[in-house]
Write an enzyme that holds these catalytic residues in place. Structure first.
Site, mmCIF file in Angstrom:
data_model
loop_
_atom_site.group_PDB
_atom_site.id
_atom_site.type_symbol
_atom_site.label_atom_id
_atom_site.label_comp_id
_atom_site.label_asym_id
_atom_site.label_seq_id
_atom_site.Cartn_x
_atom_site.Cartn_y
_atom_site.Cartn_z
ATOM 1 N N CYS A 100 6.967 -6.870 7.003
ATOM 2 C CA CYS A 100 8.005 -6.253 7.832
ATOM 3 C C CYS A 100 8.427 -7.244 8.909
ATOM 4 C CB CYS A 100 7.454 -4.983 8.480
ATOM 5 S SG CYS A 100 8.672 -4.074 9.445
ATOM 6 N N CYS A 116 1.711 -1.927 15.411
ATOM 7 C CA CYS A 116 1.652 -1.686 13.969
ATOM 8 C C CYS A 116 0.944 -2.811 13.204
ATOM 9 C CB CYS A 116 3.064 -1.514 13.440
ATOM 10 S SG CYS A 116 3.146 -1.098 11.690
ATOM 11 N N CYS A 152 -0.670 6.313 9.936
ATOM 12 C CA CYS A 152 0.561 5.623 10.338
ATOM 13 C C CYS A 152 0.232 4.303 11.018
ATOM 14 C CB CYS A 152 1.339 6.453 11.348
ATOM 15 S SG CYS A 152 1.915 7.988 10.707
ATOM 16 N N CYS A 179 3.276 8.603 0.881
ATOM 17 C CA CYS A 179 3.914 7.739 1.870
ATOM 18 C C CYS A 179 4.106 6.384 1.195
ATOM 19 C CB CYS A 179 3.005 7.626 3.092
ATOM 20 S SG CYS A 179 3.591 6.444 4.311
ATOM 21 N N CYS A 215 6.808 -4.513 15.604
ATOM 22 C CA CYS A 215 6.361 -3.513 16.589
ATOM 23 C C CYS A 215 4.920 -3.820 17.025
ATOM 24 C CB CYS A 215 6.422 -2.108 15.989
ATOM 25 S SG CYS A 215 8.099 -1.628 15.518
ATOM 26 N N GLU A 226 0.825 -1.201 0.000
ATOM 27 C CA GLU A 226 0.000 0.000 0.000
ATOM 28 C C GLU A 226 0.865 1.260 0.000
ATOM 29 O OE1 GLU A 226 -4.199 -1.086 2.018
ATOM 30 O OE2 GLU A 226 -2.617 -0.724 3.465
#
Ligand code: SAH
Length: 344
Positions: free
Chosen positions: A115, A122, A335, A108, A119, A95
């Site tokens: 990933c 997230c 975010c 962005c 975290c 995305e």
């Protein structure tokens, strides 16, 4: 499927393209011509109308031009932010988000499919599938422009993935998008956000790129930071801050520290003082981010009055601080809300 026998031409810089073309007996200006076409977002050599048919056919036999497909496009009803899910040649997807501000349009971009950083807050966690190639990062910008008709002036590397965990490809993307023959976006219009990979920060400092480095700090003490950011366990806050200091000394660019406000986890006055003590010596700027909702995570955002008190405490201790305005929340484009699949 991606054509593995053909070279990914859009990941090549003009100098490299010249060398490739020289080996094919083509003059230098052809490389410049082709680079400009590629930076304008063409998806085939056929579109390069100032090249002869023969040359177009020859290049098509040797090179692949990446071109993503729009799997989904969502527009925020409240602020017009647009989120795209791009389908890549090998069936993966990532995305990116377009945000429109008074000063210009910002994209962005994602740097990896998935990933590895894990975290706790997230949506992009869950393991890296693969690194994105420079062309695939670039395409997120070029195709956003093509799809929306809007010119992009700023880039934030804050999408899916850890940019410094895909260092070479990310740096190559930066050089491609910054090139005067290409999109020519100035380094000062680019921000790169990292969870704090120390070797990567040092390597970036050596390149002295004049971009804005954002460090996702999110906690000033190892106990809290290791709990919400597993990557901290091998490095620690002290090592990270030393790398930030080296970066600042080498580049003279102020670092922006991102700090998500999570209720009862990292938002105490004591943590504000510890944070101030870390960032003040290197003139760091703190960006407080109210935690965005991620369905499967049990964490809650700090209440507004806690954020205000935390901000006040930082200011009292002489730290430059802003609270980030969140865009695109209604389409999960804020975010930490980006994913590599639709609705999952
Ligand atoms: N891996 C990089 C870039 C991706 S995250 C990094 O860690 O910086 C981009 C920013 O969004 C980071 O500051 C990240 O911590 C923040 N973020 C992640 N999840 C979030 C959430 N649920 N709410 C608000 N911000 C979040």
């Amino acid at each position: 499927m991606q054509n593995e026998t053909k070279k990914d031409i859009k990941s090549l810089l003009p100098g490299e393209l010249e060398a490739e073309f020289a080996a094919l007996g083509l003059p230098k200006f052809r490389a410049k011509q082709v680079f400009k076409w590629l930076s304008s977002g063409v998806s085939s050599f056929e579109e390069m109308t100032d090249l002869s048919r023969d040359l177009r056919a020859k290049l098509d036999g040797l090179y692949d031009i990446t071109s993503p497909v729009v799997l989904r496009r969502q527009t925020s009803a409240s602020d017009g932010t647009e989120k795209f899910l791009w389908g890549l040649a090998d069936g993966n997807a990532v995305e990116s988000v377009l945000m429109c501000y008074d000063y210009g349009n910002s994209v962005c971009v994602s740097s990896q499919v998935g990933c590895n950083m894990g975290c706790a807050f997230c949506a992009s966690r869950g393991g890296k599938v693969r690194d994105l190639r420079p062309s695939e990062i670039l395409d997120q910008v070029l195709w956003t422009e093509k799809e929306t008709g809007k010119k992009v002036s700023n880039i934030v590397m804050m999408g899916i993935g850890e940019p410094l965990d895909n260092f070479d490809n990310v740096v190559r993307f930066l050089r491609l998008i910054n090139h005067p023959l290409g999109r020519n976006i100035g380094m000062r219009h680019i921000s790169l956000s990292t969870c704090g990979i120390v070797d990567g920060i040092d390597a970036l400092a050596e390149l002295d790129l004049q971009l804005t480095l954002s460090v996702s700090l999110h906690a000033p003490d190892d106990e809290t930071r290791s709990r919400i950011m597993p990557s901290n366990r091998s490095c620690g806050v002290e090592n990270l801050m030393s790398a930030c200091k080296r970066y600042y000394e080498k580049t003279q660019r102020r670092i922006s520290f991102e700090y998500i406000m999570i209720d009862g986890v990292n938002d105490s006055d004591r943590q504000a003082s510890l944070l101030a003590a870390l960032v003040r010596p290197i003139g760091g700027h703190v960006n407080l981010i109210p935690l965005n909702h991620v369905e499967e995570r049990p964490l809650k955002p700090s209440p507004p009055e806690r954020i205000a008190a935390f901000q006040k405490e930082l200011e009292r201790m002489g730290v430059n601080v802003t609270v980030r305005r969140s865009l695109g929340g209604d389409v999960d484009a804020s975010c930490g809300q980006l994913r590599r699949k639709a609705g999952k």
